[in-house]
Design a protein around this motif. Structure first.
Motif, short mmCIF file in Angstrom:
data_model
loop_
_atom_site.label_atom_id
_atom_site.label_comp_id
_atom_site.label_asym_id
_atom_site.label_seq_id
_atom_site.Cartn_x
_atom_site.Cartn_y
_atom_site.Cartn_z
N UNK A 133 0.65 -0.94 0.20
CA UNK A 133 0.06 -0.16 0.11
C UNK A 133 1.11 1.56 0.19
N UNK A 134 1.92 1.44 0.74
CA UNK A 134 3.03 2.51 0.64
C UNK A 134 3.11 2.74 -0.69
N UNK A 135 3.96 1.51 -0.85
CA UNK A 135 4.14 2.04 -2.38
C UNK A 135 3.29 2.88 -3.27
N UNK A 136 2.23 2.26 -3.17
CA UNK A 136 1.42 2.38 -4.43
C UNK A 136 0.64 4.13 -3.61
N UNK A 137 0.59 3.90 -2.89
CA UNK A 137 1.15 5.94 -2.31
C UNK A 137 1.56 6.66 -2.93
N UNK A 138 3.33 6.14 -2.74
CA UNK A 138 4.00 6.94 -2.88
C UNK A 138 4.33 6.78 -4.83
N UNK A 175 -6.67 -2.94 -7.15
CA UNK A 175 -6.53 -1.31 -6.06
C UNK A 175 -7.87 -0.74 -7.31
N UNK A 176 -7.98 0.22 -6.63
CA UNK A 176 -9.11 1.33 -7.62
C UNK A 176 -8.47 2.48 -7.96
N UNK A 177 -8.57 3.25 -8.88
CA UNK A 177 -8.12 4.56 -8.48
C UNK A 177 -9.12 6.17 -9.10
N UNK A 182 -5.45 6.07 -5.21
CA UNK A 182 -5.81 4.49 -4.94
C UNK A 182 -6.25 4.19 -3.37
N UNK A 183 -7.16 3.28 -3.73
CA UNK A 183 -8.29 1.94 -2.45
C UNK A 183 -8.35 1.41 -2.44
N UNK A 184 -8.96 -0.16 -1.88
CA UNK A 184 -9.56 -0.91 -2.46
C UNK A 184 -7.84 -2.13 -2.42
#
Length: 183
Positions: free
Chosen positions: A26-31, A129-131, A111-113
């Protein structure tokens, strides 16, 4: 969440990742989203493996019974990129002659789910994920792009990298004046 509770949510054949790995993903995708929002495209590209396949198939409005092959390769795509293609798109964004980006588009990626599971390949994860990509340009141009992503993340020298990305937007007709964005 303990292992028994995680197993309760797993679909047959899926191996859900542990809580620490899920948080790391999750942190990778948020970054990644933050890098895109701040136009740090070269750093974003470093998150890709050399063999990346970045694919956004075109949407077809079809009867439910006809949809099985709707996202098959060869049916048309907004993006069907490898690493070199992504490099060229980034280079184009950075050119003074990129009129579609002058003034620059302002992006917000949400980015979520995020749901991650182990892949059949050691060191790889399948991540869903969804965006929401909210784009604003000039004084009045605003676009809202929504969709789902299916990623394959790979461990490379102890770091996560994106090896595959499939992007499926919900709109069957893009009303945007352009699609100068990454998802």
């Amino acid at each position: 969440m303990n292992a028994n509770a995680q197993a309760e949510f797993a679909i047959a054949g899926e191996q859900i990742v542990d809580q620490d790995t899920a948080h790391r993903i999750e942190q990778f995708l948020f970054r990644e989203a933050r890098l895109l929002d701040s136009e740090r495209w070269e750093q974003w590209l470093e998150l890709m493996t050399p063999d990346i396949h970045y694919w956004m198939p075109a949407i077809e409005n079809r009867r439910r019974a006809d949809r099985l092959g709707a996202y098959a390769p060869g049916r048309g795509a907004y993006f069907d990129d490898n690493h070199f293609d992504l490099e060229r798109r980034i280079a184009r964004f950075m050119q003074p002659s990129a009129w579609a980006e002058d003034p620059p588009t302002r992006h917000v990626h949400v980015i979520s789910n995020v749901e991650a599971q182990h892949s059949d390949t050691n060191g790889e994860f399948v991540v869903y994920s969804v965006f929401v990509n909210y784009r604003s340009r000039g004084e009045a141009d605003n676009d809202l792009l929504l969709g789902r992503r299916e990623d394959v993340l790979r461990e490379v020298e102890g770091k996560l990298r994106i090896a595959r990305r499939k992007i499926v937007i919900t709109q069957s007709l893009l009303m945007s004046k352009n699609i100068n964005t990454f998802f």
